[in-house]
Design an enzyme around this catalytic site. Structure first.
Site, short mmCIF file in Angstrom:
data_model
loop_
_atom_site.label_atom_id
_atom_site.label_comp_id
_atom_site.label_asym_id
_atom_site.label_seq_id
_atom_site.Cartn_x
_atom_site.Cartn_y
_atom_site.Cartn_z
N PHE A 107 0.81 -1.22 0.00
CA PHE A 107 0.00 0.00 0.00
C PHE A 107 0.84 1.27 0.00
CE2 PHE A 107 -2.48 -3.42 1.86
CZ PHE A 107 -3.67 -3.33 1.15
N ARG B 278 2.96 4.57 -1.04
CA ARG B 278 2.84 5.60 -2.08
C ARG B 278 4.23 6.02 -2.51
NH1 ARG B 278 0.23 9.83 1.65
NH2 ARG B 278 1.60 8.60 2.99
N ASN C 252 -7.60 1.10 -3.46
CA ASN C 252 -7.24 2.07 -4.50
C ASN C 252 -8.49 2.66 -5.16
OD1 ASN C 252 -4.55 1.99 -4.07
ND2 ASN C 252 -4.00 1.00 -5.99
N ALA D 77 -8.19 18.80 -4.97
CA ALA D 77 -8.57 18.83 -6.39
C ALA D 77 -7.34 19.09 -7.25
CB ALA D 77 -9.61 19.91 -6.62
N CYS E 264 -0.55 3.44 -10.52
CA CYS E 264 -1.50 2.57 -9.81
C CYS E 264 -2.97 2.91 -10.04
CB CYS E 264 -1.19 2.60 -8.32
SG CYS E 264 0.41 1.86 -7.96
N LYS F 224 -4.38 2.33 -13.71
CA LYS F 224 -4.35 0.92 -14.14
C LYS F 224 -5.19 0.04 -13.20
CE LYS F 224 -0.30 -1.33 -12.26
NZ LYS F 224 -0.88 -2.32 -11.38
N LYS G 34 3.11 13.07 -9.51
CA LYS G 34 2.92 13.74 -8.22
C LYS G 34 4.30 14.18 -7.75
CE LYS G 34 2.79 10.94 -4.51
NZ LYS G 34 2.45 9.84 -3.59
N ARG H 98 4.45 7.76 -15.13
CA ARG H 98 3.40 6.87 -15.67
C ARG H 98 2.02 7.50 -15.46
NH1 ARG H 98 5.47 1.19 -13.09
NH2 ARG H 98 6.17 2.59 -11.45
N1 LIG Z 1 4.65 1.93 -7.62
C1 LIG Z 1 3.89 1.92 -6.54
O1 LIG Z 1 3.75 2.91 -5.84
C2 LIG Z 1 3.16 0.66 -6.14
C3 LIG Z 1 2.60 0.58 -4.86
C4 LIG Z 1 1.92 -0.59 -4.50
C5 LIG Z 1 1.83 -1.64 -5.39
N2 LIG Z 1 2.38 -1.52 -6.62
C6 LIG Z 1 2.34 -2.69 -7.50
O2 LIG Z 1 3.60 -3.35 -7.40
C7 LIG Z 1 3.98 -3.92 -8.66
C8 LIG Z 1 5.32 -3.36 -9.10
O3 LIG Z 1 5.19 -1.98 -9.30
P1 LIG Z 1 6.47 -1.04 -9.53
O4 LIG Z 1 5.96 0.35 -9.61
O5 LIG Z 1 7.52 -1.37 -8.54
O6 LIG Z 1 6.93 -1.55 -10.99
P2 LIG Z 1 8.32 -1.34 -11.70
O7 LIG Z 1 8.06 -1.49 -13.14
O8 LIG Z 1 8.99 -0.10 -11.19
O9 LIG Z 1 9.22 -2.57 -11.18
C9 LIG Z 1 9.05 -3.90 -11.59
C10 LIG Z 1 10.45 -4.48 -11.82
O10 LIG Z 1 10.37 -5.89 -11.99
C11 LIG Z 1 11.39 -6.28 -12.89
N3 LIG Z 1 11.09 -7.63 -13.38
C12 LIG Z 1 10.05 -8.02 -14.15
N4 LIG Z 1 10.10 -9.37 -14.33
C13 LIG Z 1 11.18 -9.82 -13.64
C14 LIG Z 1 11.74 -11.11 -13.43
N5 LIG Z 1 11.18 -12.21 -13.96
N6 LIG Z 1 12.87 -11.22 -12.68
C15 LIG Z 1 13.43 -10.12 -12.14
N7 LIG Z 1 12.94 -8.87 -12.30
C16 LIG Z 1 11.81 -8.72 -13.04
C17 LIG Z 1 11.32 -5.20 -13.95
O11 LIG Z 1 12.50 -5.15 -14.74
C18 LIG Z 1 11.13 -3.95 -13.09
O12 LIG Z 1 12.37 -3.35 -12.73
C19 LIG Z 1 2.80 -3.62 -9.60
O13 LIG Z 1 1.90 -4.69 -9.55
C20 LIG Z 1 2.18 -2.39 -8.97
O14 LIG Z 1 0.81 -2.27 -9.29
C21 LIG Z 1 3.06 -0.41 -7.02
O1 LIG Z 2 -5.88 14.50 -2.72
C1 LIG Z 2 -5.31 13.99 -3.68
C2 LIG Z 2 -4.43 12.88 -3.57
C3 LIG Z 2 -3.84 12.36 -4.71
N1 LIG Z 2 -4.12 12.90 -5.93
C4 LIG Z 2 -3.51 12.31 -7.14
O2 LIG Z 2 -3.76 10.91 -7.13
C5 LIG Z 2 -2.67 10.23 -7.77
C6 LIG Z 2 -2.12 9.15 -6.85
O3 LIG Z 2 -1.53 9.76 -5.72
P1 LIG Z 2 -0.99 8.92 -4.46
O4 LIG Z 2 -2.04 8.00 -4.01
O5 LIG Z 2 -0.45 9.87 -3.47
O6 LIG Z 2 0.25 8.15 -5.12
P2 LIG Z 2 0.59 6.63 -5.50
O7 LIG Z 2 2.05 6.50 -5.27
O8 LIG Z 2 0.03 6.37 -6.86
O9 LIG Z 2 -0.15 5.69 -4.41
C7 LIG Z 2 -1.41 5.06 -4.64
O10 LIG Z 2 -1.26 3.87 -5.38
C8 LIG Z 2 -0.36 2.92 -4.76
C9 LIG Z 2 -0.21 1.77 -5.73
O11 LIG Z 2 -1.26 0.87 -5.66
C10 LIG Z 2 -0.92 2.50 -3.42
O12 LIG Z 2 -0.03 1.56 -2.82
C11 LIG Z 2 -1.10 3.72 -2.53
O13 LIG Z 2 -1.71 3.33 -1.30
C12 LIG Z 2 -2.00 4.72 -3.27
O14 LIG Z 2 -2.13 5.91 -2.48
C13 LIG Z 2 -1.65 11.30 -8.13
O15 LIG Z 2 -1.83 11.69 -9.48
C14 LIG Z 2 -2.01 12.46 -7.21
O16 LIG Z 2 -1.64 13.71 -7.73
C15 LIG Z 2 -4.96 13.99 -6.05
O17 LIG Z 2 -5.21 14.49 -7.15
N2 LIG Z 2 -5.55 14.51 -4.92
#
Ligand SMILES: NC(=O)c1ccc[n+]([C@@H]2O[C@H](COP(=O)([O-])OP(=O)(O)OC[C@H]3O[C@@H](n4cnc5c(N)ncnc54)[C@H](O)[C@@H]3O)[C@@H](O)[C@H]2O)c1
Ligand SMILES: O=c1ccn([C@@H]2O[C@H](COP(=O)(O)OP(=O)(O)O[C@H]3O[C@H](CO)[C@@H](O)[C@H](O)[C@H]3O)[C@@H](O)[C@H]2O)c(=O)[nH]1
Length: 475
Positions: free
Chosen positions: A151, A153, A210, A254, A262, A265, A328, A335
């Site tokens: 979870f 951010r 989300n 806003a 996240c 998608k 942000k 992305r």
């Molecule tokens: N970015 C966030 O804030 C966030 C927060 C919570 C959950 N998530 C979820 O977590 C997952 C990862 O998100 P992310 O933002 O870290 O993605 P990302 O693209 O930054 O990282 C994924 C990494 O995995 C690597 N990879 C893919 N297949 C592989 C393999 N077989 N062996 C080794 N490495 C491999 C890729 O090269 C890449 O570097 C997604 O499902 C996303 O929805 C993301």
């Molecule tokens: O009051 C708000 C808060 C956020 N945003 C926008 O919402 C998007 C997402 O923001 P934020 O949630 O802070 O960032 P993420 O890193 O995408 O985190 C979200 O997505 C992650 C991936 O699933 C989760 O793990 C987190 O809990 C969830 O907050 C961004 O474009 C922000 O600018 C707003 O417009 N107004």
């Protein structure tokens, strides 16, 4: 415990470093040499505040290592976490190819009793289907697969992990649940709430969280439109509703529409799951459409105001400075950022765009051909008819508006994050157009477009008696 993290991206690297910080022995496995190379050399390939220090300290302590997928660490792992990408596939549904590929790679190499924890965001039923895949690959059902959604951010990832609101573990196997409880003991002993469910519920919790947060933002953005139309002020209205303890003040800002890796998608995957399972999520479907239309309409609003400032029939080239490429503040991630919708629409309309971002310039430049880049916001504003703020970076909040105005040739300032005081902007000679508050006298009030069916991804923005066609995001 011995942990292997598959994928060293925003989630895998942060989570891996934090687990090492908590005392576990962690190997982060990364298949992309552009990420693995710097990590092995002691660099961090992404920007996340504070992460470099934690990674460095854990490396020096010997508890954090980086490896390619051939690592022998897999054979002695207690828990292998999958933190690979789960992008949108056809029809918005999730593309699980990276999860399946990673599971196939690791399955034969794990010891009996090891646990695979899916950290990536995956749709309901994935842990069970991955468990079946792993059992087939091993010829035995001796490795459990649990769901452990993340979870955090971006921009506050370390604190979000180390002082989480909750840890969610979905396990259908009691022994695997015990292993996961031991893994997180350093956090739960400090009071972090721990929610144990079955795998399906854990997978649903992640999407539901989300979707719920994204809905708040979608609601507040439409509320902002209403404030503008009615002559209200969104900041006062959200202050007023946020004091209700059932609503609360957070996630009511806003802006240009939610972006990032996240919310867009995950809401798409949530809606697609509902369609696939015959339980339509119509509220979320409407949210997705509204959010996409909002981002597309921003460019229309800018173009409309620029057109209104053109004198007579003579058309001269228009220049716009766009400040903020990251989705942000606090990250270099672009992305689904608003900039990826706004900038192509401006350039398609013949506007010359100069961009700026303190951290995300390289990522944005790779996706936005034809844009000029500046090293600071004032250089970006040189000769601009309008300045547009899309990301809430602190340095934009502290802009010297007098200096900005001096560099510009026009006086339009679109503050799509409501960072700046309109009165201060007016004193500097700028017309500051924010979100959800009355437009300055003499500027065109907001008119919000939608992307109607059959518009081919283009939004139409109401403009006088006609419609202005605006190119949609390529993302
Ligand atoms: N970015 C966030 O804030 C966030 C927060 C919570 C959950 N998530 C979820 O977590 C997952 C990862 O998100 P992310 O933002 O870290 O993605 P990302 O693209 O930054 O990282 C994924 C990494 O995995 C690597 N990879 C893919 N297949 C592989 C393999 N077989 N062996 C080794 N490495 C491999 C890729 O090269 C890449 O570097 C997604 O499902 C996303 O929805 C993301
Ligand atoms: O009051 C708000 C808060 C956020 N945003 C926008 O919402 C998007 C997402 O923001 P934020 O949630 O802070 O960032 P993420 O890193 O995408 O985190 C979200 O997505 C992650 C991936 O699933 C989760 O793990 C987190 O809990 C969830 O907050 C961004 O474009 C922000 O600018 C707003 O417009 N107004």
């Amino acid at each position: 415990m011995n942990i292997v993290m598959i994928g060293a991206g925003y989630v895998g690297l942060t989570t891996g470093a934090c687990l090492a910080h908590l005392g576990h022995s962690v190997t982060c496995v990364e298949s992309d040499p552009r990420r693995l190379g710097p990590l092995r050399a002691g660099d961090i390939p992404i920007y996340e505040p504070g992460l470099a220090d934690v990674v460095q300290a854990c490396r020096l302590s010997g508890r954090l290592q980086f490896a390619d997928p051939d690592t022998p660490a897999l054979g002695t792992a207690d828990v292998v976490m999958l933190a690979v990408g789960t992008p949108s596939g056809a029809d918005g549904d999730i593309d699980l190819a990276q999860i399946h590929e990673a599971a196939r790679q690791i399955a034969p190499r794990l010891r009996p009793g090891a646990v695979i924890a899916i950290k990536s965001t995956v749709v309901a039923g994935t842990a069970r289907s991955v468990a079946a895949l792993v059992a087939r690959a091993r010829g035995a059902g001796d490795v459990a697969v649990v769901s452990n959604p993340e979870f955090l951010r971006e921009g506050s990832a370390l604190a979000d992990f180390l002082t989480a609101d909750r840890i969610v573990v979905g396990a259908d196997d009691p022994a695997a649940a015990g292993v996961m409880a031991a893994l997180y003991a350093p956090l739960t002993e400090q009071g972090v709430p721990y929610v144990r469910t079955g795998t399906i519920d854990a997978e649903l919790i992640k999407y539901a969280a989300n979707a719920c947060l994204a809905l708040r933002i979608g609601f507040v953005n439409e509320l902002a439109d209403l404030c503008e139309a009615a002559g209200g002020d969104i900041a006062r209205v959200t202050e007023g509703i946020g004091l209700d303890s059932r609503i609360g003040p957070r996630f009511l800002q806003a802006g240009p529409g939610f972006g990032g890796s996240c919310f867009p998608k995950d809401t798409r995957a949530f809606a697609a799951t509902g369609r696939r399972l015959g339980a339509r999520q119509t509220v979320i479907e409407a949210l997705i459409a509204a959010n996409e239309a909002r981002k597309t309409a921003l460019a229309g609003r800018i173009l409309q105001a620029l057109d209104a400032r053109q004198n007579g029939t003579e058309r001269r080239p228009r220049r716009v400075a766009v400040l903020g490429m990251a989705f942000k503040a606090g990250t270099d991630d672009v992305r689904d950022a608003a900039a990826l919708s706004v900038v192509p629409a401006l350039t398609a309309a013949g506007v010359t765009v100069t961009g700026h971002d303190p951290k995300a310039r390289d990522q944005a430049a790779a996706l936005l051909p034809g844009v000029g880049w500046a090293d600071d916001p004032y250089d970006a504003a040189a000769g601009a008819d309008a300045v547009v703020i899309l990301t809430e970076w602190e340095e934009y909040r502290r802009l010297d508006l007098g200096r900005l105005a001096q560099r510009m040739s026009g006086k339009l300032l679109f503050d799509f994050r409501n960072l700046l005081c309109p009165d201060a902007a007016a004193r500097a000679g700028l017309d500051c157009i924010g979100i959800g508050r009355a437009a300055p006298p003499g500027t065109t009030p907001a008119q919000h477009g939608t992307a109607p069916k059959g518009s081919g991804g283009h939004a139409r923005v109401r403009r006088g008696t006609g419609w202005l066609q605006v190119a949609a995001s390529p993302s």
